[in-house]
Design a protein around this motif. Structure first.
Motif, PDB file in Angstrom:
ATOM      1  N   UNK A   1     -30.600  14.653 -30.068  1.00  0.00           N
ATOM      2  CA  UNK A   1     -29.776  14.401 -31.363  1.00  0.00           C
ATOM      3  C   UNK A   1     -28.653  15.411 -31.086  1.00  0.00           C
ATOM      4  N   UNK A   2     -27.480  16.128 -30.159  1.00  0.00           N
ATOM      5  CA  UNK A   2     -26.258  15.975 -29.827  1.00  0.00           C
ATOM      6  C   UNK A   2     -25.668  14.786 -29.526  1.00  0.00           C
ATOM      7  N   UNK A   3     -26.742  15.375 -28.218  1.00  0.00           N
ATOM      8  CA  UNK A   3     -26.094  13.931 -26.826  1.00  0.00           C
ATOM      9  C   UNK A   3     -26.232  12.326 -27.467  1.00  0.00           C
ATOM     10  N   UNK A   4     -27.200  12.198 -28.116  1.00  0.00           N
ATOM     11  CA  UNK A   4     -26.849  11.108 -29.189  1.00  0.00           C
ATOM     12  C   UNK A   4     -25.213  10.825 -29.939  1.00  0.00           C
ATOM     13  N   UNK A   5     -25.010  11.624 -30.368  1.00  0.00           N
ATOM     14  CA  UNK A   5     -23.907  11.378 -31.424  1.00  0.00           C
ATOM     15  C   UNK A   5     -23.084  11.955 -31.057  1.00  0.00           C
ATOM     16  N   UNK A   6     -22.788  12.595 -30.063  1.00  0.00           N
ATOM     17  CA  UNK A   6     -21.747  12.743 -28.689  1.00  0.00           C
ATOM     18  C   UNK A   6     -21.182  11.647 -28.352  1.00  0.00           C
ATOM     19  N   UNK A   7     -22.885  11.169 -27.373  1.00  0.00           N
ATOM     20  CA  UNK A   7     -22.065  10.007 -26.465  1.00  0.00           C
ATOM     21  C   UNK A   7     -21.381   8.503 -28.026  1.00  0.00           C
ATOM     22  N   UNK A   8     -22.195   8.533 -28.365  1.00  0.00           N
ATOM     23  CA  UNK A   8     -21.970   7.316 -30.037  1.00  0.00           C
ATOM     24  C   UNK A   8     -20.500   7.599 -30.081  1.00  0.00           C
TER      25      UNK A   8
ATOM     26  N   UNK B   1     -10.659  20.162 -15.008  1.00  0.00           N
ATOM     27  CA  UNK B   1     -10.059  21.405 -14.878  1.00  0.00           C
ATOM     28  C   UNK B   1      -8.858  20.581 -15.075  1.00  0.00           C
ATOM     29  N   UNK B   2      -8.038  18.664 -15.197  1.00  0.00           N
ATOM     30  CA  UNK B   2      -7.018  18.226 -15.441  1.00  0.00           C
ATOM     31  C   UNK B   2      -7.829  17.671 -17.010  1.00  0.00           C
ATOM     32  N   UNK B   3      -8.942  17.600 -17.128  1.00  0.00           N
ATOM     33  CA  UNK B   3      -9.247  17.814 -18.486  1.00  0.00           C
ATOM     34  C   UNK B   3      -9.031  18.483 -20.043  1.00  0.00           C
ATOM     35  N   UNK B   4      -9.397  19.134 -19.347  1.00  0.00           N
ATOM     36  CA  UNK B   4      -9.535  20.939 -19.501  1.00  0.00           C
ATOM     37  C   UNK B   4      -7.868  21.280 -20.113  1.00  0.00           C
TER      38      UNK B   4
ATOM     39  N   UNK C   1     -13.499  17.037 -27.422  1.00  0.00           N
ATOM     40  CA  UNK C   1     -14.366  18.492 -28.273  1.00  0.00           C
ATOM     41  C   UNK C   1     -14.880  19.043 -27.158  1.00  0.00           C
ATOM     42  N   UNK C   2     -15.222  18.567 -26.489  1.00  0.00           N
ATOM     43  CA  UNK C   2     -16.610  18.161 -25.436  1.00  0.00           C
ATOM     44  C   UNK C   2     -15.766  17.959 -23.611  1.00  0.00           C
ATOM     45  N   UNK C   3     -15.427  18.339 -23.315  1.00  0.00           N
ATOM     46  CA  UNK C   3     -14.493  17.692 -22.251  1.00  0.00           C
ATOM     47  C   UNK C   3     -15.872  17.971 -20.712  1.00  0.00           C
ATOM     48  N   UNK C   4     -16.653  18.664 -20.538  1.00  0.00           N
ATOM     49  CA  UNK C   4     -17.690  18.194 -19.455  1.00  0.00           C
ATOM     50  C   UNK C   4     -18.787  17.091 -19.502  1.00  0.00           C
ATOM     51  N   UNK C   5     -18.551  16.300 -21.469  1.00  0.00           N
ATOM     52  CA  UNK C   5     -19.105  15.629 -21.321  1.00  0.00           C
ATOM     53  C   UNK C   5     -18.353  14.493 -21.335  1.00  0.00           C
TER      54      UNK C   5
ATOM     55  N   UNK D   1     -11.047   4.276 -20.168  1.00  0.00           N
ATOM     56  CA  UNK D   1     -11.695   5.751 -20.277  1.00  0.00           C
ATOM     57  C   UNK D   1     -10.797   6.868 -21.018  1.00  0.00           C
ATOM     58  N   UNK D   2      -9.439   6.601 -21.008  1.00  0.00           N
ATOM     59  CA  UNK D   2      -8.689   7.045 -21.456  1.00  0.00           C
ATOM     60  C   UNK D   2      -8.620   7.065 -22.794  1.00  0.00           C
ATOM     61  N   UNK D   3      -9.490   6.439 -23.247  1.00  0.00           N
ATOM     62  CA  UNK D   3      -9.497   6.322 -24.581  1.00  0.00           C
ATOM     63  C   UNK D   3     -11.201   7.274 -25.535  1.00  0.00           C
ATOM     64  N   UNK D   4     -11.209   6.794 -24.580  1.00  0.00           N
ATOM     65  CA  UNK D   4     -12.118   8.762 -24.425  1.00  0.00           C
ATOM     66  C   UNK D   4     -11.800   9.493 -24.710  1.00  0.00           C
ATOM     67  N   UNK D   5     -11.168  10.125 -24.161  1.00  0.00           N
ATOM     68  CA  UNK D   5     -10.585  11.325 -23.761  1.00  0.00           C
ATOM     69  C   UNK D   5      -9.033  11.715 -25.086  1.00  0.00           C
ATOM     70  N   UNK D   6      -9.008  10.954 -24.985  1.00  0.00           N
ATOM     71  CA  UNK D   6      -7.717  10.853 -25.998  1.00  0.00           C
ATOM     72  C   UNK D   6      -8.192  11.480 -27.775  1.00  0.00           C
TER      73      UNK D   6
END
Lengths: 194, 194, 194, 194
Positions: free
Chosen positions: C179-186, D136-139, D150-154, D189-194
DNA sequence: GATGAATGAGGCTTCATTCAT
DNA sequence: TATGAATGAAGCCTCATTCAT
């Protein structure tokens, strides 16, 4: 001319000695040309300068080892001692070979699985030569009344066979020393011929 | 259900028997899966339906042959006769195996060059089991005053070793029959333990 | 007539389900017909009654799995909710497949290494059919002003690609639930299209 | 001495490069040692002069490819530009690999179906090493306020996953050039991290 | 003399596939 | 329908042997 010849022979000896060790640890099939070479810090290819092929190398291993053993037997036979004494020495010697240089005699056991036809003849000849020294002493002993055996050849087979088997089970650092073994075998095997 | 199981075992036996023959003519290395299969008019691949791999096949050869030999020894030991009589019968039996089914016992000689660690344990166990029956009779004979030997285990090694060697030299149609050999060996080897 | 037909189909389904599991644990090459059969307490040979050959079985696995997934997508699209809501549900669904039935979707990733030419066409068609539902929602979203993306197809590739990668690293019992994953990815993936 | 060593390494590289190509066209299973050799006008056996076995060859393919990619990432990270700029370059680079040297990265996708346990460890380590540069760069970007994720790894998984998927569908000579793709992906993809 | 490199034959093993029963 | 048994193609790997340098 001579010098280079001598050097060549020396190198050959060196290779043979090394090969013998490896062959008998791993079997003639298990020991590869590569390993034999590596042990001598050579490369595979170089071996072929000294030996025609693997079988040739194995053959010369056999010749060397058995040749040496024969010359030792010869020595005992020529001593001026009773036939029993001679036989005891020969038994002790064979056992020593079997254990300390177990590697060497191994290759004698099943030559027909190692050698092709061409090599088999001279190999068997050498083997018989070795056995013949035992036969000689046993026969002499019978003639001179020391032994009573009626089938000297079979007796010899029993002696050699039983000793060749030692390597199947003997472990150094067990509860018997080589000297123990030599003494016990000599005693027991002389009971066979007496 | 039972029937197919029986059929399977029967075929396995068939393969084992055939393999034993070939292995001992050519050595465990010299005998290829292809040849073993061909001898049975099968193809290589089919063998793998019955055995996991070559080592497994060789292992089962060993187990079968030695297992049968052990059950025969057991039989002699349970007869109500003197220990000398027992030992004579066991010697005769071993010699018969060595000659008539020479193929079988051969593979016992150097198992460590044939088998990997996993198989070695059970193989050596079986071998010891076989030897133990000899030990039993010899020890009993000593206790009951028939034999005088002080090192019964070494005596047993001598017996087995000398007999195992027979296949190295004995040829049918020579001047000795199997019965001759059995008699001579029994006489000579009993001199060892007496 | 009908009954036997139904039975046949049922059995086929059973086999496919089992095969899918195995194929995706071991890969389409790693999973052998033998193992697939064993899992069902059948024998290899029987599988050939239901499927022409291994490729055919694999193909039908693919069809079944993707077919089911498509029908689920279809369902979401037909609901009366915003395109963002739809997309969120579709993402969650895809992720659930990727994890809980990870086995199934795996085979889609590199079909050209699994299938020969004849099968490739219908496989790609099915794949496109699946993707088309995503395209549809994204395009609709753009039209209706929910999304701003200029390259809806590439956006869809990004969505699917990133989700398909999940199985490379996600482990159940880690610190994230499904569920975490689904939320984050969404959340993150919607940032792409918005 | 040095020279021969260099030559050896060069040849190894040559083989690896060729193997990588084939492996990724046909999969690690589909590519046979025979074919790999043939491509280089060698024979099967020769490959074993350079590599212990197939797995070893595949492993070294993996190491080489990923090692090179890592060193490139490293380069971008050390430039004196904003984290967004860095990430854009890293994305572009990854995409270039994915397309122009698609062969190389392919093998990373499912290593556990290709490699046995012994090789898996170092492989995963290398993979993580690669990913770590993205992390590293994302963090850093988050710390410096450029990114909000908030979830840099994901986020990193999403980036890499989506890009790895490109090879599934991208065809040169389509309507998008590599540069197009690099730009679009970077933007999205930058939209994802921004 | 020595070696690095290549070769090719041959062995083991796997597995999809077939088929009689 | 199902299975036991067999097949054969194909893959991996080893190793004695060769040979140019």
């Amino acid at each position: 001319m001579k010098l280079s010849e001598i050097k060549l022979q020396k190198k050959k000896q060196e290779i043979i000695l090394s090969a013998v060790k490896l062959v008998n640890k791993k079997g003639s099939h298990g020991a590869t040309m590569e390993e034999i070479a590596a042990e001598l810090l050579m490369t595979k290819g170089s071996l072929y300068y000294y030996f025609k092929n693997k079988e040739d190398l194995l053959f010369q291993c056999h010749e060397m080892v058995l040749g040496q053993a024969i010359s030792e037997l010869q020595h005992y036979v020529n001593e001026v001692i009773s036939n029993e004494q001679k036989l005891r020495k020969m038994i002790a010697n064979h056992i020593r070979y079997m254990i300390e240089e177990k590697e060497t005699f191994n290759m004698i056991i099943k030559p027909d699985q190692t050698f092709s036809k061409d090599y088999l003849q001279p190999i068997l000849r050498k083997r018989n030569e070795y056995a013949a020294w035992f036969d000689k002493v046993i026969k002499k002993g019978v003639e001179e009344g020391e032994f009573t055996i009626k089938e000297p050849k079979i007796a010899r087979m029993i002696l050699l066979g039983s000793m060749n088997w030692i390597q199947q089970w003997y472990k150094l650092n067990g509860d018997k020393t080589i000297e123990d073994l030599q003494a016990i075998y000599a005693d027991y095997l002389l009971k066979v011929v007496k």
